[in-house]
Design a protein around this motif. Structure first.
Motif, short mmCIF file in Angstrom:
data_model
loop_
_atom_site.label_atom_id
_atom_site.label_comp_id
_atom_site.label_asym_id
_atom_site.label_seq_id
_atom_site.Cartn_x
_atom_site.Cartn_y
_atom_site.Cartn_z
N ASP A 253 24.52 40.36 64.84
CA ASP A 253 24.19 39.55 63.28
C ASP A 253 25.32 39.97 62.61
N THR B 199 19.27 38.63 63.95
CA THR B 199 19.42 37.68 64.45
C THR B 199 18.57 37.41 65.70
N THR C 89 19.08 32.46 65.84
CA THR C 89 18.02 31.93 65.04
C THR C 89 17.51 33.21 64.04
N GLY C 90 16.66 32.70 63.22
CA GLY C 90 16.01 33.80 62.45
C GLY C 90 16.76 33.96 61.52
N GLY C 91 17.14 35.37 61.24
CA GLY C 91 18.06 35.71 60.06
C GLY C 91 17.77 37.09 59.48
N PRO D 81 10.37 30.31 66.74
CA PRO D 81 11.11 28.99 66.74
C PRO D 81 10.55 27.75 66.89
N PRO E 271 21.96 32.50 61.96
CA PRO E 271 21.05 31.49 62.25
C PRO E 271 21.81 30.00 62.39
#
Length: 215
Positions: free
Chosen positions: A70, A117, A100-102, A140, A86
């Motif tokens: 991350d 992440t 993705t996410g964050g 996702p 992301p």
């Protein structure tokens, strides 16, 4: 695909001739001395996901590995580490790793959220063959084949985990993030999650430090 669970959130994924290790943290063991890695991936900065004492030796033993983390953790680790925010996409061997996410799940409103992440591993035909969410309940926008599911954490109650599992609806589940559970507690969590998951989702018996072939 072959998966090895090195306790808690540390998972080794071997897929399409590519070998990727996730989250070698201080609750995990068995990953020491692993070589031939194509990537070492860290979802966030918490010590149960990154053991700063053992990480340098792991990196030194795998000089060709892509190092992803991350953004905050990558900045802290410095040279050689790439920030995975992301939307970023990385090619690791024959595998595409999508960030993705964050954000880390909320532990308490008084505790600031940090970067987290989540990662999807796959290819063009199956972009989410495997998902490691780190410490997040991020869903996702593509179907997930194999989900590494955090089963217990200070930031999650089991009703949230059940709702997350139902929302992702993976074909297979690899249970992770379980170091805080006792032997009795593990059985309670696993049986409850299995009975309340979507019928299409299969839980696999997953011994620690043993490579399991997934088809």
């Amino acid at each position: 695909m072959r998966v090895t669970h090195f306790h808690h959130s540390c998972v080794l994924v071997e897929f399409a001739g590519t070998t990727i290790l996730f989250d070698p943290g201080n609750f995990s063991h068995g990953f020491e001395g692993v070589t031939g890695l194509d990537a070492i991936v860290v979802t966030h900065q918490h010590p149960d996901h990154i053991d700063m004492a053992r990480l340098p030796a792991l990196v030194d033993a795998n000089p060709g590995a892509t190092l992803l983390a991350d953004p905050t953790t990558a900045a802290q680790l410095g040279e050689g580490w790439q920030a995975a925010a992301p939307g970023d996409v990385f090619t690791v061997g024959a595998v595409t790793a999508r960030a993705t996410g964050g954000r880390h799940a909320v532990i308490h409103p008084d505790i600031p959220q940090i970067d987290n992440t989540s990662f999807l591993l796959g290819n063009d035909s199956n972009p989410a063959r495997f998902m490691h969410p780190g410490d997040a309940l991020f869903v996702p926008d593509v179907p997930v084949d194999v989900l590494a599911l955090p089963v217990n954490a200070p930031w999650a109650k089991i009703s949230e985990t059940i709702d997350y599992l139902r929302a992702v609806k993976p074909r297979l589940v690899v249970p992770i993030h379980d170091a805080l559970l006792s032997g009795f507690g593990t059985g309670i969590y696993m049986s409850r999650l299995q009975e309340m998951a979507d019928p299409a989702t299969e839980f696999l018996p997953f011994p620690d430090e043993v490579a399991v072939e997934l088809t």
